[in-house]
Design an enzyme around this catalytic site. Structure first.
Site, mmCIF file in Angstrom:
data_model
loop_
_atom_site.group_PDB
_atom_site.id
_atom_site.type_symbol
_atom_site.label_atom_id
_atom_site.label_comp_id
_atom_site.label_asym_id
_atom_site.label_seq_id
_atom_site.Cartn_x
_atom_site.Cartn_y
_atom_site.Cartn_z
ATOM 1 N N GLY A 59 34.553 30.228 22.529
ATOM 2 C CA GLY A 59 34.814 29.035 23.333
ATOM 3 C C GLY A 59 35.824 28.152 22.629
ATOM 4 N N CYS A 86 32.821 34.351 17.471
ATOM 5 C CA CYS A 86 33.753 33.244 17.268
ATOM 6 C C CYS A 86 33.031 31.898 17.379
ATOM 7 C CB CYS A 86 34.926 33.380 18.225
ATOM 8 S SG CYS A 86 36.328 32.406 17.716
ATOM 9 N N TYR A 87 33.272 31.123 18.448
ATOM 10 C CA TYR A 87 32.513 29.867 18.593
ATOM 11 C C TYR A 87 31.020 30.158 18.548
ATOM 12 C CZ TYR A 87 30.785 25.461 20.442
ATOM 13 O OH TYR A 87 30.116 24.271 20.587
ATOM 14 N N HIS A 178 36.915 38.676 17.853
ATOM 15 C CA HIS A 178 36.539 39.045 19.225
ATOM 16 C C HIS A 178 36.482 40.568 19.379
ATOM 17 C CE1 HIS A 178 36.770 35.104 21.222
ATOM 18 N NE2 HIS A 178 37.628 34.818 20.247
ATOM 19 N N GLU A 180 35.476 42.222 21.857
ATOM 20 C CA GLU A 180 35.607 42.657 23.251
ATOM 21 C C GLU A 180 37.044 42.926 23.668
ATOM 22 O OE1 GLU A 180 34.412 39.933 22.122
ATOM 23 O OE2 GLU A 180 35.237 38.148 23.088
ATOM 24 N N SER A 231 37.714 45.574 56.765
ATOM 25 C CA SER A 231 39.181 45.474 56.734
ATOM 26 C C SER A 231 39.796 46.826 56.394
ATOM 27 C CB SER A 231 39.608 44.454 55.672
ATOM 28 O OG SER A 231 39.334 44.979 54.377
ATOM 29 N N GLY A 232 38.982 47.717 55.868
ATOM 30 C CA GLY A 232 39.537 48.998 55.411
ATOM 31 C C GLY A 232 39.890 48.943 53.938
ATOM 32 N N GLY A 233 39.803 47.745 53.329
ATOM 33 C CA GLY A 233 39.997 47.626 51.883
ATOM 34 C C GLY A 233 38.778 48.201 51.159
ATOM 35 N N VAL A 234 38.913 48.379 49.852
ATOM 36 C CA VAL A 234 37.845 49.037 49.102
ATOM 37 C C VAL A 234 36.520 48.260 49.202
ATOM 38 C CG1 VAL A 234 37.137 49.886 46.840
ATOM 39 C CG2 VAL A 234 39.524 49.894 47.452
ATOM 40 N N ASP A 235 36.593 46.931 49.017
ATOM 41 C CA ASP A 235 35.344 46.169 48.948
ATOM 42 C C ASP A 235 34.566 46.216 50.254
ATOM 43 O OD1 ASP A 235 36.483 45.609 46.549
ATOM 44 O OD2 ASP A 235 37.047 43.552 47.047
ATOM 45 N N SER A 236 35.243 45.916 51.360
ATOM 46 C CA SER A 236 34.492 45.901 52.619
ATOM 47 C C SER A 236 34.072 47.310 53.008
ATOM 48 C CB SER A 236 35.281 45.215 53.738
ATOM 49 O OG SER A 236 36.396 45.967 54.129
ATOM 50 N N SER A 237 34.870 48.318 52.646
ATOM 51 C CA SER A 237 34.521 49.699 52.993
ATOM 52 C C SER A 237 33.266 50.147 52.247
ATOM 53 C CB SER A 237 35.662 50.659 52.636
ATOM 54 O OG SER A 237 36.800 50.341 53.386
ATOM 55 N N LYS A 377 35.316 45.488 40.006
ATOM 56 C CA LYS A 377 36.104 46.313 40.928
ATOM 57 C C LYS A 377 35.971 47.813 40.645
ATOM 58 C CE LYS A 377 39.373 46.138 44.173
ATOM 59 N NZ LYS A 377 39.303 45.259 45.341
#
Ligand code: XMP
Length: 521
Positions: A59, A86-87, A178, A180, A231-237, A377
């Site tokens: 942070g 770190c923080y 860090h 990560e 919509s045909g996008g990945v998320d809604s599909s 995603k």
């Protein structure tokens, strides 16, 4: 907080820019974790969450400052392993009786550094120091000047004598760097050792998630009807496919065709979901409505607002026909729901008004079902595979809600849309043929609002110019143009001009984001 039967790791966010990456590293280890801002993590919160381990993120604040962020007492009293970064390290030392020195007198360290081991061994560091030292990424002003009682030093760097510290008896670990980030190349191993020491089984798999999500959807929805804007996008599909598996006929999808889709897009989406997967899909053919309202409009924000409003009107009209609908499904992802800690405050500037169905649930009196809320995603893509969606569909580039409208700067005409669709199809075909599709985050053609003079055969042409766009990106927030070879660009330009009537000039957009944006409007 989400309910899950998996072992849970709690990440307390102190506002680091890279907190999300901690979650990514853990998910890669099949460990279920959630990020929560420190302000919300109270003693009761920790007890309710019942974590199997806790991570304190980095942070920007200084523990020396009065009122700076702190974890609740219950975190230390939970009896589970803690890793401070770190923080997170500084706060841990400060709270447990060590001492932190402010930046002015201390050695600040930013960027690459090398940590070397001490004599004593620590299971957390298994697989580390094979080469004698490890590259790590530092980013700190303050530093620990005295470690807390019970802690020992296991690694040092020139700027951080307490780079790696641990109280092995309590399973408290604290590092100044860090692990990560990409620039700590062996960082993932450290997280692996940490979760292993904490006893995680690594059972957060997509197969397990699918079963749990299906059960949860059934419990939430009961025998009620659900509508979903597909919509045909990945998320809604993926959301639609998952819901279909859970509740079958109780799901109805509405696919709004605004006349701004790519070549054959409606056919592909409706064909796959309705004919192939047997979902109930309403194909809302509203091309005339959208194109009519957009006629004569050339201002980008006006165009976006018209489309956004019409989309909601149209969706509502079709949804009202579905009897007994009580839920609206959305493909919201985890990065959208993390309440990040903001230290800058203040509203950010609106660059573009994004098109989505936000606000619809309240307006229509619907409850939300968001079956992808815990996923990143790439996890959504993995779930799509798991659910049997075709690979080429899951790997498709993102496509914006306002569609081709924002790739047709200025006034939209049917003629321009027609030309744009054809040129875009040739360009994408080229990219696929050269095996570049998956290396690129997003690629498309924009048709420019200018005509230029050319010569074809013996005749003069006076046709549209177009711009090719292709970018690499991780999240769409920043992007760089894709470095196609000149041969590829030359071949593609020739194909577009030969195959698409109406275009006689092709340019390549080499703007990064910032200062540009990915779309042209
Ligand atoms: P920009 O142009 O802002 O785009 O750099 C970043 C990413 O967002 C997509 N985009 C949208 N997606 N509704 C969407 O669903 C929108 O209104 C919208 N505008 C831009 C864009 O395609 C890129 O992936």
């Amino acid at each position: 907080m989400t309910s899950t039967s998996h072992d849970r790791l709690l990440i307390i966010d102190f506002g680091s820019q890279v907190t999300q990456l901690i979650a990514r590293r853990l998910r890669e280890l099949s460990v279920y974790c959630e990020i929560h801002p420190y302000q919300l993590v109270t003693d009761d919160f920790v007890r309710d969450f019942a974590p199997k381990a806790i991570i304190f993120s980095g942070g920007p604040d200084s523990v020396m400052r009065e009122g700076s962020p702190r974890p609740p007492k219950a975190a230390y009293e939970a009896g589970v392993p803690i890793l401070g970064i770190c923080y997170g390290q500084q706060v841990m030392m400060h709270d447990l009786g060590g001492r932190v020195e402010a930046g002015e007198n201390a050695t600040a360290e930013f960027g690459r550094a090398y940590v070397t081991p001490e004599e004593a061994k620590l299971p957390l560091l298994e697989g580390w120091f094979g080469e004698g030292r490890e590259q790590v990424w530092m980013s700190h002003g303050d530093h620990v000047a005295e470690i807390a009682p019970g802690f020992e030093v296991f690694g040092t760097s020139p700027g951080a004598p307490f780079a790696i510290t641990a109280d092995a008896a309590r399973n408290f670990y604290a590092v100044q760097f860090h692990p990560e980030v990409h620039h700590t190349p062996n960082g993932a191993k450290l997280y692996e050792n940490f979760v292993r020491a904490a006893g995680f089984k690594g059972d957060w798999t997509m197969g397990a998630y699918r079963e749990e999500a299906v059960a949860r959807i059934r419990e939430q929805v009961g025998d009620k009807q659900v509508i979903c804007a597909l919509s045909g996008g990945v998320d809604s599909s993926v959301a639609a496919a998952l819901l279909h598996e859970a509740i079958g006929d109780q799901l109805t999808c509405v696919f709004v065709d605004h006349g701004l889709l790519r070549l054959d897009e409606a056919k592909e989406v409706v064909g796959m979901f309705r004919d192939h997967m047997n979902l109930s899909v309403i194909h809302a053919e509203e091309q005339e409505l959208f194109l009519g309202e957009l006629e004569g409009q050339s201002d980008p924000e006006t165009k976006r607002k018209i489309i956004g409003k019409l989309f909601i009107d149209v969706f509502q009209k079709y949804a009202n026909e579905i009897e007994g609908a009580e839920f609206l499904a959305q493909g919201t992802l985890y990065p959208d729901v993390i309440e990040s800690v903001s230290f800058s405050g203040g509203p950010s500037v609106t660059i573009k008004s994004h098109h989505n169905v936000g606000g619809l649930p309240e307006k229509m009196g619907l409850k939300l079902v968001e079956p992808l809320r815990e996923l990143f995603k790439d996890e959504v893509r993995a779930l799509g595979h798991e659910l049997g969606l075709p690979a080429h569909f899951i790997g498709r580039h993102p496509f914006p809600g306002p569609g081709l409208a924002i790739r047709c700067p200025g006034e939209i005409t049917r003629e321009k849309l027609e030309i744009l669709r054809k040129a875009d199809a040739v360009y994408i075909d080229q990219i696929r043929k050269h095996g570049l599709y998956d290396d690129i985050w997003q690629a498309f053609v924009a048709i420019l609002p200018v005509r230029t003079v050319g010569v074809m055969g013996d005749g003069r042409t006076y046709d549209y110019a177009c711009a090719l766009r292709a970018v690499t990106s991780v999240d769409g927030m920043t992007a760089d143009y894709y470095p196609f070879s000149h041969d590829f660009l030359g071949e593609t330009a020739t194909r577009i001009i030969n195959e698409v009537k109406g275009i006689n000039r092709v340019t390549y957009d080499i703007t990064s984001k910032p200062p540009g944006t990915i779309e042209w409007e």
